[in-house]
Enzyme design. Structure first.
Site: not given
Ligand SMILES: NC(=O)C1=CN([C@@H]2O[C@H](COP(=O)(O)OP(=O)(O)OC[C@H]3O[C@@H](n4cnc5c(N)ncnc54)[C@H](OP(=O)(O)O)[C@@H]3O)[C@@H](O)[C@H]2O)C=CC1
Ligand SMILES: CC(=O)N[C@@H](CCC(=O)OP(=O)(O)O)C(=O)O
Length: 349
Positions: A151-153
């Site tokens: 995921g991005c985070y």
């Protein structure tokens, strides 16, 4: 030259479009076929007019049986839930899968169902999927058939924490992550919460204590140091298109000087082309990585509190999604990991 045939599911979304932007110029890719689940979409340029006379490609319906014979690699850039149901039908000896969604990241299907509120992928598929944090899991990625792209985070957070967590330097349960994202992180489909009028001149906190990236970050940190306890992780939407900044506070388990910490980070990332550690004690901003696959990191020990502040920035659609997916694609096939990515100079301003 290998000349690979690529398929992209979810090509009309932001992650899929970014994948096509990179792969259409990748020297080892001979063809890209773009897929849609919608009957309305026919030509790619009818969805994205900026591609008129640049990209003549049609959009194709998803037919898994046919696709698995036609492609060497399939990228899935669809909402969560899609890959869990489509991937089993795409598997074969000769195909590699790179999934950008959260469906294959959590090893424990109960955790997925709890945090995503959707049916988990089959257990065997979850066990075979390799978590694709390129800098940390490269040996496993090189041998993999199925990649669960992070995921991005989690990408921004884990790259910021890995050097100290791997060296067991973090006091258990002391990690606080304050993260902010541009609105493209929510995808292209319209919603009231991400509309112009709601977001302009506004800063919003969301998914407090229930963000689906909490178990993903904890799973990966615990894999590096089993003593790591629960994290505090909070997300904010910020009125810009792209970019993530994760500001992280940790208490150290043993005394370290600023110089020792800088040496640790510099050594850890010295051969990693896409992670840049600020050597002069400054902190990066999201514009420093806009449109690029870089993750920039700055860190500073606070002598008053003894706490370490780490700032990590990425472009959510690049290192946080499509860029890292292509980096993993390069690792899977033994290409230089920067292929198709390094020539994309960061955009500024
Ligand atoms: N945006 C970001 O910064 C990041 C996103 N991700 C993840 O990547 C994935 C894609 O995100 P993003 O591009 O932002 O999302 P978008 O909403 O922009 O695009 C998703 C695309 O998926 C396609 N789609 C929708 N339903 C289905 C279905 N049932 N079967 C097949 N395809 C479907 C749609 O295309 P069509 O209607 O043409 O089929 C749509 O264009 C998501 O899982 C997201 O969580 C991960 C990291 C960062
Ligand atoms: C700004 C914004 O809304 N961002 C999304 C991140 C999307 C993503 O990466 O989620 P997956 O784990 O499903 O891939 C969010 O916070 O849910």
């Amino acid at each position: 030259m290998i000349a690979l045939n690529i398929g992209i599911i979810g090509a009309t979304g932001y992650g899929g479009t970014e994948l096509y932007r990179i792969l259409s110029n990748h020297p080892e890719v001979s063809s890209c076929t773009l897929y849609t689940s919608s009957d309305e979409h026919k030509k790619y340029s009818s969805v994205y007019p900026h591609l008129t006379e640049v990209c003549p490609l049609d959009l194709h319906p998803i037919k898994t049986e046919q696709m698995k014979d036609e492609h060497d690699v399939i990228f899935l850039a669809a909402p969560s839930g899609v890959s869990a149901s489509l991937t089993p039908g795409l598997l074969s000896e000769d195909i590699k899968i790179i999934d950008l969604s959260g469906d294959l990241r959590l090893k424990d299907p109960d955790q997925y169902e709890k945090w995503y509120q959707k049916t988990a992928a089959p257990g065997e598929l979850l066990q075979n999927a390799v978590y694709g944090l390129s800098e940390v899991n490269r040996a496993c990625i090189e041998q993999a058939h199925i990649i669960a792209n992070p995921g991005c985070y989690p990408t921004a957070t884990l790259l910021a924490l890995t050097p100290i967590v791997k060296h067991q330097l973090v006091r258990s349960s002391s990690i606080i992550i304050d993260a902010k994202s541009g609105v493209s992180g929510a995808g292209r489909k319209p919603s009231i919460g991400t509309s112009f009028t709601e977001m302009q001149q506004n800063l919003k906190i969301y998914k407090v204590h229930r963000h689906q990236h909490i178990p993903e970050i904890e799973q990966e940190l615990k894999d590096m140091d089993p003593n790591i306890g629960p994290i505090s992780f909070t997300t904010h939407l910020i009125p810009m298109t792209r970019g993530i900044m994760a500001t992280i506070y940790v208490e150290l388990a043993e005394n370290q000087s600023q110089e020792q910490l800088m040496d640790l980070y510099n050594q850890f990332y010295q051969n990693m082309p896409f992670v840049r550690v600020r050597k002069d004690g400054s902190f990066p901003g999201t514009k420093d990585v806009y449109g690029s696959n870089y993750c920039d990191i700055g860190l500073k020990l606070d002598p008053r509190t003894g706490r370490l502040t780490i700032v990590s920035v990425i472009d959510n659609l690049m290192k946080g999604a499509a860029g890292q997916a292509v980096q993993n694609f390069n690792l899977l096939f033994g290409f230089d990991e920067t292929l198709g990515l390094k020539h994309l100079l960061p955009v500024y301003p």
